[in-house]
Structure formats: C-alpha cells, structure tokens
Design a protein around this motif. Structure first.
Motif: not given
Length: 197
Positions: A20-36
């Motif tokens: 989960r943590d790696r996925a959230l970091a990768a999505l943020a690095a790619a410029g995606h806005e995230t919610r968990l």
C-alpha cells in the motif's frame, strides 16, 4: 488521475501494508491525486443488515448507509485495490465493501427490457489490483480460474468507462517468499504505477 486506493488488511505491520505504502508513493510520484480507504482502519462494517437489503433497490435510500464511500467512488477516475488473497478470493471485508457500496442506481443500472446491466461510473477509466497469494501461479490460474481477479477486473469493468484499462499484479507463494522476492515485487509495483498515465 484521481486515484482511489481501497486497502484491506487487518495488520498494520503486514507486507500488504508495505505494498500500500509503495503504491501510494508511486502514484503520487506519477502526479496522480490519491485518496485512501483503509477498510480495517476505519472499522468498515462489511455485513449488510436486513433493512439495508430491503432498501437495496430503493434509489437514494440505498445510498445513505455508505454515502461517504459513494462520494469517493464518484470522485475517482481510477481504482486500485490492495489486499491479500485468502481462500482464492477477496477477504470478507473487501467482499462486503463491494456488496454494500456498489448499489443499484448509484453505481450501475439494473437490467431492464432486455437491456443488460448499465454503466453509471463512466468517469472511472482504470481499475487495478495488487494482491499476495499463497498458491503458485499455475494453481491459481489453471485450477482455480482466478476468482478474486475476475471479481474486480471483469466484474466491475461493465459498470465503468467502456475503455477502462485494467492491471493485475500478484506475488504468488507469499508464504515462502524471501526478502529478495518481496523487495522485487515492491519494485515492480512501483514501476508499473509510476508509468501509469
């Protein structure tokens, strides 16, 4: 994309939490806005009670018990599920989330007059799932026919954008995977999600 990550694991120290943590970091690095949505963390109740079932087809009324989750789905342009595969399928908590949150009218239209189930959440154009499994890949695919994967990637796809892309990432034989295999899987998750556009 606006990416909703639905996470399901009861143990905060689990390998699934690291995914989960790696996925959230990768999505943020790619410029995606995230919610968990952390189902165990928020104490989500996966059990549909009798009144909720009676109201299941009642437009509007069926949204009240899960309004915050429906708001998150309506916000999302992408969904990413992070969870362990248990007994070849979704953990009870995640299956209960599908049962209770994906209600008629809000997330799909019921078949009518010879027409099949209809799309409502057409802004969702990506569905991904990242899971760990105890079984080897050949048993999961050839013998069991991938039930969890089919539920999320095939079952939800007819309800969202017709051009929705899907992604499945799995670490098989989790119970015997060593540190090197786990690190390689985390790197793979990061690589695939960082490349997501």
């Amino acid at each position: 994309m606006r990416m909703l990550v639905v996470y399901c694991h009861p143990c905060p120290e689990s390998f699934t939490a690291a995914v989960r943590d790696r996925a959230l970091a990768a999505l943020a690095a790619a410029g995606h806005e995230t919610r968990l949505i952390d189902l165990h963390g928020e104490g989500f109740n996966p059990v549909m009670d009798a009144q909720e079932r009676r109201d299941y087809h009642s437009e509007g009324v069926n949204e009240a018990p899960v309004a915050a989750h429906l708001d998150a789905l309506r916000w999302a342009e992408g969904l990413l599920f992070v969870y362990p595969t248990w007994w070849y399928g979704l953990p009870a908590m995640l299956k209960g989330w599908l049962d209770r949150v994906w209600v008629p009218h809000a997330t799909f239209t019921m078949p009518s007059g010879g027409k099949p189930i209809g799309r409502v959440l057409t802004q969702i154009r990506f569905i991904g799932a990242v899971s760990t499994l105890g079984s080897p890949w050949w048993w999961w695919r050839l013998v069991m026919a991938e039930p969890g994967r089919r539920t999320l990637l095939r079952g939800l796809r007819p309800l969202v954008n017709p051009r929705c892309r899907t992604l499945w990432l799995a670490l098989h034989q989790m119970d015997t995977a060593g540190d090197a295999e786990r690190r390689a899987f985390l790197d793979k998750v990061e690589s695939k999600l960082t490349a997501l556009r």
